[in-house]
Design a protein around this motif. Structure first.
Motif, PDB file in Angstrom:
ATOM      1  N   GLY A 141       3.638  -0.534   4.331  1.00  0.00           N
ATOM      2  CA  GLY A 141       3.558   0.910   4.169  1.00  0.00           C
ATOM      3  C   GLY A 141       2.175   1.362   3.779  1.00  0.00           C
ATOM      4  N   LYS A 142       2.112   2.496   3.118  1.00  0.00           N
ATOM      5  CA  LYS A 142       0.832   3.145   2.830  1.00  0.00           C
ATOM      6  C   LYS A 142       0.324   2.914   1.415  1.00  0.00           C
ATOM      7  N   VAL A 143       0.917   1.996   0.664  1.00  0.00           N
ATOM      8  CA  VAL A 143       0.511   1.783  -0.727  1.00  0.00           C
ATOM      9  C   VAL A 143      -0.895   1.205  -0.816  1.00  0.00           C
ATOM     10  N   GLY A 144      -1.242   0.267   0.049  1.00  0.00           N
ATOM     11  CA  GLY A 144      -2.597  -0.278   0.079  1.00  0.00           C
ATOM     12  C   GLY A 144      -2.866  -1.448  -0.834  1.00  0.00           C
ATOM     13  N   LEU A 145      -1.810  -2.123  -1.297  1.00  0.00           N
ATOM     14  CA  LEU A 145      -1.995  -3.285  -2.161  1.00  0.00           C
ATOM     15  C   LEU A 145      -2.490  -4.469  -1.338  1.00  0.00           C
ATOM     16  N   ALA A 146      -3.553  -5.107  -1.809  1.00  0.00           N
ATOM     17  CA  ALA A 146      -4.053  -6.346  -1.228  1.00  0.00           C
ATOM     18  C   ALA A 146      -4.727  -7.117  -2.353  1.00  0.00           C
ATOM     19  N   THR A 147      -4.221  -8.315  -2.646  1.00  0.00           N
ATOM     20  CA  THR A 147      -4.786  -9.113  -3.731  1.00  0.00           C
ATOM     21  C   THR A 147      -4.499 -10.586  -3.457  1.00  0.00           C
ATOM     22  N   GLU A 148      -5.104 -11.467  -4.238  1.00  0.00           N
ATOM     23  CA  GLU A 148      -4.921 -12.910  -4.032  1.00  0.00           C
ATOM     24  C   GLU A 148      -4.999 -13.656  -5.350  1.00  0.00           C
ATOM     25  N   SER A 149      -4.496 -14.898  -5.324  1.00  0.00           N
ATOM     26  CA  SER A 149      -4.562 -15.775  -6.486  1.00  0.00           C
ATOM     27  C   SER A 149      -4.356 -17.215  -6.020  1.00  0.00           C
ATOM     28  N   GLU A 150      -4.753 -18.163  -6.853  1.00  0.00           N
ATOM     29  CA  GLU A 150      -4.593 -19.574  -6.509  1.00  0.00           C
ATOM     30  C   GLU A 150      -3.165 -20.069  -6.692  1.00  0.00           C
ATOM     31  N   SER A 151      -2.319 -19.314  -7.421  1.00  0.00           N
ATOM     32  CA  SER A 151      -0.932 -19.731  -7.630  1.00  0.00           C
ATOM     33  C   SER A 151       0.002 -18.552  -7.408  1.00  0.00           C
ATOM     34  N   LEU A 152       1.263 -18.846  -7.150  1.00  0.00           N
ATOM     35  CA  LEU A 152       2.252 -17.781  -6.980  1.00  0.00           C
ATOM     36  C   LEU A 152       2.460 -17.010  -8.283  1.00  0.00           C
ATOM     37  N   ASP A 153       2.495 -17.723  -9.400  1.00  0.00           N
ATOM     38  CA  ASP A 153       2.639 -17.041 -10.694  1.00  0.00           C
ATOM     39  C   ASP A 153       1.447 -16.117 -10.958  1.00  0.00           C
ATOM     40  N   LEU A 200       1.323  -7.114 -10.598  1.00  0.00           N
ATOM     41  CA  LEU A 200       1.781  -6.231 -11.684  1.00  0.00           C
ATOM     42  C   LEU A 200       0.611  -5.581 -12.414  1.00  0.00           C
ATOM     43  N   LEU A 201      -0.547  -6.219 -12.405  1.00  0.00           N
ATOM     44  CA  LEU A 201      -1.729  -5.676 -13.065  1.00  0.00           C
ATOM     45  C   LEU A 201      -2.361  -4.540 -12.257  1.00  0.00           C
ATOM     46  N   VAL A 202      -2.439  -4.679 -10.934  1.00  0.00           N
ATOM     47  CA  VAL A 202      -3.143  -3.684 -10.124  1.00  0.00           C
ATOM     48  C   VAL A 202      -2.270  -2.502  -9.692  1.00  0.00           C
ATOM     49  N   LEU A 203      -0.964  -2.675  -9.640  1.00  0.00           N
ATOM     50  CA  LEU A 203      -0.097  -1.597  -9.152  1.00  0.00           C
ATOM     51  C   LEU A 203      -0.164  -0.307  -9.970  1.00  0.00           C
ATOM     52  N   PRO A 204      -0.171  -0.355 -11.292  1.00  0.00           N
ATOM     53  CA  PRO A 204      -0.235   0.922 -12.028  1.00  0.00           C
ATOM     54  C   PRO A 204      -1.450   1.776 -11.654  1.00  0.00           C
ATOM     55  N   ASP A 205      -2.613   1.171 -11.527  1.00  0.00           N
ATOM     56  CA  ASP A 205      -3.804   1.925 -11.126  1.00  0.00           C
ATOM     57  C   ASP A 205      -3.692   2.410  -9.687  1.00  0.00           C
ATOM     58  N   LEU A 206      -3.196   1.547  -8.829  1.00  0.00           N
ATOM     59  CA  LEU A 206      -3.078   1.883  -7.415  1.00  0.00           C
ATOM     60  C   LEU A 206      -2.118   3.052  -7.182  1.00  0.00           C
ATOM     61  N   LEU A 207      -1.021   3.075  -7.931  1.00  0.00           N
ATOM     62  CA  LEU A 207       0.007   4.106  -7.747  1.00  0.00           C
ATOM     63  C   LEU A 207      -0.068   5.211  -8.791  1.00  0.00           C
ATOM     64  N   ASP A 208      -1.078   5.162  -9.658  1.00  0.00           N
ATOM     65  CA  ASP A 208      -1.247   6.151 -10.725  1.00  0.00           C
ATOM     66  C   ASP A 208       0.000   6.233 -11.613  1.00  0.00           C
ATOM     67  N   LEU A 209       0.447   5.073 -12.094  1.00  0.00           N
ATOM     68  CA  LEU A 209       1.603   4.966 -12.973  1.00  0.00           C
ATOM     69  C   LEU A 209       1.179   4.402 -14.318  1.00  0.00           C
TER      70      LEU A 209
END
Length: 75
Positions: free
Chosen positions: A22-34, A41-50
């Protein structure tokens, strides 16, 4: 709000990456699934203004986990 996030392993970069549908625009990466889950969970509040993500229904769809070449060892 329901948010569907596709998760895949990048063998060349040795990281898990996530991209929202969709149009949310989340794109991130990490070396582990955890780590990827924490990063999402860290970037979504800023991305969605929550203030937090408690009201979000987040579905992670992991693709190709059986084809990943030992991604757990990268931790």
């Amino acid at each position: 709000m329901k948010l569907v996030v596709d998760v895949r392993w990048d063998d060349e970069a040795s990281v898990w990456y996530a991209v929202s549908r969709g149009k949310v625009g989340l794109a991130t990466e990490s070396e582990s699934l955890d780590g990827l889950r924490e990063r999402i969970l860290l970037v979504l509040p800023d991305l969605l203004d929550l203030k937090d993500v408690a009201d979000l229904d987040i579905e992670l769809v992991v693709h190709g986990i059986s084809a990943a070449s030992n991604p757990i060892a990268a931790e």
